[in-house]
Design a protein around this motif. Structure first.
Motif, short mmCIF file in Angstrom:
data_model
loop_
_atom_site.label_atom_id
_atom_site.label_comp_id
_atom_site.label_asym_id
_atom_site.label_seq_id
_atom_site.Cartn_x
_atom_site.Cartn_y
_atom_site.Cartn_z
N MET A 54 26.42 -35.08 -4.07
CA MET A 54 25.14 -36.30 -2.96
C MET A 54 24.91 -35.96 -1.82
O MET A 54 23.71 -35.26 -1.93
N GLU A 55 25.48 -35.92 -1.36
CA GLU A 55 25.55 -35.15 0.38
C GLU A 55 25.01 -34.25 0.11
O GLU A 55 23.70 -33.23 1.44
N ILE A 56 24.78 -32.78 -0.74
CA ILE A 56 24.55 -31.74 -0.63
C ILE A 56 23.00 -31.50 -1.21
O ILE A 56 22.43 -30.53 -1.19
N ALA A 57 22.97 -32.73 -2.33
CA ALA A 57 21.19 -32.79 -2.44
C ALA A 57 20.33 -32.97 -1.84
O ALA A 57 19.47 -32.68 -1.84
N ILE A 58 21.10 -33.96 -0.89
CA ILE A 58 20.81 -35.31 0.35
C ILE A 58 20.16 -34.01 1.17
O ILE A 58 19.01 -33.74 1.46
N ALA A 59 20.36 -32.73 1.75
CA ALA A 59 20.70 -32.28 2.91
C ALA A 59 19.76 -31.37 2.67
O ALA A 59 18.77 -30.72 2.85
N GLY A 60 20.17 -30.99 0.89
CA GLY A 60 19.06 -30.10 -0.14
C GLY A 60 17.94 -30.16 0.62
O GLY A 60 16.61 -29.16 0.50
#
Length: 187
Positions: free
Chosen positions: A1-7
């Motif tokens: 989730m964190e990676i998607a939000i950072a993207g």
């Protein structure tokens, strides 16, 4: 989730950065009928929605692996088939998440993500022009106004507010989905 939000945050920040140069591709823009800044906004919008799509498909795959982990070979193959079906479009994703996990994708992020997908489709299939099929959708103009996108002369007007709203809705959608799926791990 964190990676998607950072993207998503990175894509939005790149577009909204003051003085952002649009680069060499600006000289090709007249063929599309809009300016380079608008082309950049369209690209960023598509990228943010694509990140959400990728996250949703990855999460579905992960959830199905959990379901089939203790099953036999037939169950594993059936789960793999469902994962392929889920990546076939938003209707399939919505149906399969509801059927197998009780998650109503349309209700996530206050139901606004459906309008985000409409804008994505206008960009992808109509190069920013609202297709006749989409124009027939009841309340389209009002729904798009609620996500800071206007329609003028059958063309979407996507400004910085629309990009910022897309970022907000996409992040809410991923966060809501993650909470409903009860997964606290990174995908």
């Amino acid at each position: 989730m964190e990676i998607a939000i950072a993207g998503i945050r990175t894509a939005c920040a790149d577009c909204l950065r003051p003085g952002k140069e649009v680069g060499e591709f600006g000289r090709f823009v007249p063929a599309f009928g809009f300016d380079a800044r608008e082309l950049l906004r369209h690209s960023v919008y598509m990228r943010m929605v694509g990140i959400v799509e990728s996250y949703v498909d990855s999460l579905f795959s992960q959830l199905m692996q959990g379901v089939s982990a203790n099953g036999n070979e037939a169950m594993r193959l059936a789960a793999e088939d469902l994962v392929l079906q889920a990546s076939g479009g938003w209707r399939q994703r919505e149906d399969l998440f509801a059927r197998y996990f009780g998650i109503k994708l349309k209700s996530l992020a206050g139901g606004r993500f459906t309008s985000i997908v409409d804008v994505r489709n206008i960009i992808a299939h109509g190069q920013g022009r609202v297709t006749a099929k989409l124009m027939e959708k009841e309340g389209l103009s009002l729904r798009l106004q609620q996500i800071d996108v206007a329609i003028q002369d059958a063309r979407i007007i996507l400004g910085d507010d629309g990009i910022a709203r897309c970022e907000s809705v996409c992040i809410s959608y991923i966060s809501d989905l993650d909470a409903q799926a009860c997964v606290g791990r990174q995908l």
